[in-house]
Design a protein around this motif. Structure first.
Motif, PDB file in Angstrom:
ATOM      1  N   SER A  80       0.827  -1.207   0.000  1.00  0.00           N
ATOM      2  CA  SER A  80       0.000   0.000   0.000  1.00  0.00           C
ATOM      3  C   SER A  80       0.860   1.256   0.000  1.00  0.00           C
ATOM      4  O   SER A  80       1.829   1.370   0.755  1.00  0.00           O
ATOM      5  CB  SER A  80      -0.923   0.017   1.222  1.00  0.00           C
ATOM      6  OG  SER A  80      -1.552   1.268   1.366  1.00  0.00           O
ATOM      7  N   THR A  82      -0.553   4.365   0.545  1.00  0.00           N
ATOM      8  CA  THR A  82      -1.109   5.296   1.524  1.00  0.00           C
ATOM      9  C   THR A  82      -0.944   4.815   2.962  1.00  0.00           C
ATOM     10  O   THR A  82      -1.000   5.631   3.892  1.00  0.00           O
ATOM     11  CB  THR A  82      -2.609   5.500   1.265  1.00  0.00           C
ATOM     12  OG1 THR A  82      -3.290   4.253   1.450  1.00  0.00           O
ATOM     13  CG2 THR A  82      -2.855   6.016  -0.145  1.00  0.00           C
ATOM     14  N   ALA A 113      -8.970   0.249   1.161  1.00  0.00           N
ATOM     15  CA  ALA A 113      -7.547   0.003   1.404  1.00  0.00           C
ATOM     16  C   ALA A 113      -7.070  -1.275   0.711  1.00  0.00           C
ATOM     17  O   ALA A 113      -7.866  -2.136   0.336  1.00  0.00           O
ATOM     18  CB  ALA A 113      -7.296  -0.122   2.906  1.00  0.00           C
ATOM     19  N   ASP A 216      -6.759   1.328  -2.721  1.00  0.00           N
ATOM     20  CA  ASP A 216      -5.972   2.433  -2.170  1.00  0.00           C
ATOM     21  C   ASP A 216      -6.528   3.796  -2.591  1.00  0.00           C
ATOM     22  O   ASP A 216      -5.766   4.733  -2.856  1.00  0.00           O
ATOM     23  CB  ASP A 216      -4.505   2.312  -2.610  1.00  0.00           C
ATOM     24  CG  ASP A 216      -3.540   2.478  -1.433  1.00  0.00           C
ATOM     25  OD1 ASP A 216      -4.000   2.385  -0.278  1.00  0.00           O
ATOM     26  OD2 ASP A 216      -2.342   2.691  -1.666  1.00  0.00           O
TER      27      ASP A 216
END
Length: 279
Positions: A80, A82, A113, A216
């Motif tokens: 990820s 972020t 996410a 994301d």
């Protein structure tokens, strides 16, 4: 001349009274209120590791925000960019609307996410606190709104984050069906409050009941990342009384009487005219 004048006046009177009857029936009440909400009752996905190993260290932080308006879940994957968990944020607002018309009661923001598959949640409930009418003597109701969290599996070993930025891997949040309703009594009248969906329902287009987001990223629309939730208030069954449509409006009764008088007058006039022509 007097006969023509009387006939004209009678016709105009019938038209005016009929128009008054329609306008009085078309009048709609306006009711004000407010909405607020907190998240509760998250249900883990069947593959969630916390169902298999409840004492796993990640279970303590996997679900957060229960009892608040911002709910988050999942363990963020290393890929990820972020480093941000899944998140749902509800923001309620005050509203005022005519009977049967759709009005915005709040907004929902959804962040999708990149998290590990065994840390998913599949359902969550928004406890919607509603307040109607005068702020001095409000009518309060609690409506439970259930949401499905639909998780789409990602590739097992993605090459990079851009590979996941594909609509095929998007996840979504959707209203569980049927859409919820609740009834309440205000000023001795019964009302029904019903959720419509995301955005203002416009016939014949069905209401939007789900929103989706790329990995994301936030769920987005033409207005940004906030998705408006609409609802409406309509008349319900009046307590301990027959349906409203069984009792005619006073103006309808008056209009019917005037119409009968006018037709009787026309009938007598026709008879007099027939006698006059025989002489």
């Amino acid at each position: 001349m007097s006969l023509v004048f009387t006939t004209a006046i009678s016709g105009c009177s019938m038209f005016a009274l009929a128009a008054f009857g329609f306008s009085s029936q078309a009048q709609a009440f306006t009711i004000s209120g407010s909405a607020d909400g907190v998240w509760s009752n998250p249900i883990l996905d069947e593959a969630n590791l916390c169902l298999k190993t409840p004492n796993h260290p990640e279970c303590a932080t996997m679900v957060q925000g229960v009892g608040t308006n911002k709910f988050s879940w999942g363990t963020v994957a290393k890929i990820s960019a972020t480093k941000k968990a899944n998140e749902l944020t509800f923001t309620g607002n005050s509203f005022s609307a005519d009977q049967g018309s759709w009005t915005k009661i709040g907004t929902l923001k959804y962040f999708n996410a990149i998290n590990y598959a065994d840390t998913n949640v599949k359902n969550v409930t928004l406890n919607l606190a509603l307040s109607f009418g005068d702020s001095q003597k409000p009518v309060n109701k609690l409506l439970q709104v259930n949401f499905n969290l639909v998780n789409t599996p990602n590739p097992a070993k993605p090459k990079n984050i851009q590979e996941l930025k594909d609509v095929a891997y998007a996840d979504r949040v959707e209203f569980a069906t049927p859409l919820p309703t609740t009834e309440f009594i205000y000023n001795l009248d019964s009302f029904i409050f019903e959720i419509g969906g995301f955005g203002k329902p416009i016939f014949p287009r069905p209401p939007q009941t789900s929103i989706s987001a790329l990995e994301d990223d936030f769920a987005q629309n033409q207005f940004g990342i906030e998705h408006e939730i609409y609802a409406r208030v309509s008349y319900g069954q009046k307590p301990n009384s027959p349906p409203k449509n069984n009792v005619p409006e006073p103006s309808t009764v008056a209009g019917s009487l005037l119409a009968g008088m006018y037709l009787l007058y026309r009938k007598n006039f026709s008879k007099q005219k027939a006698k006059s022509s025989c002489r």
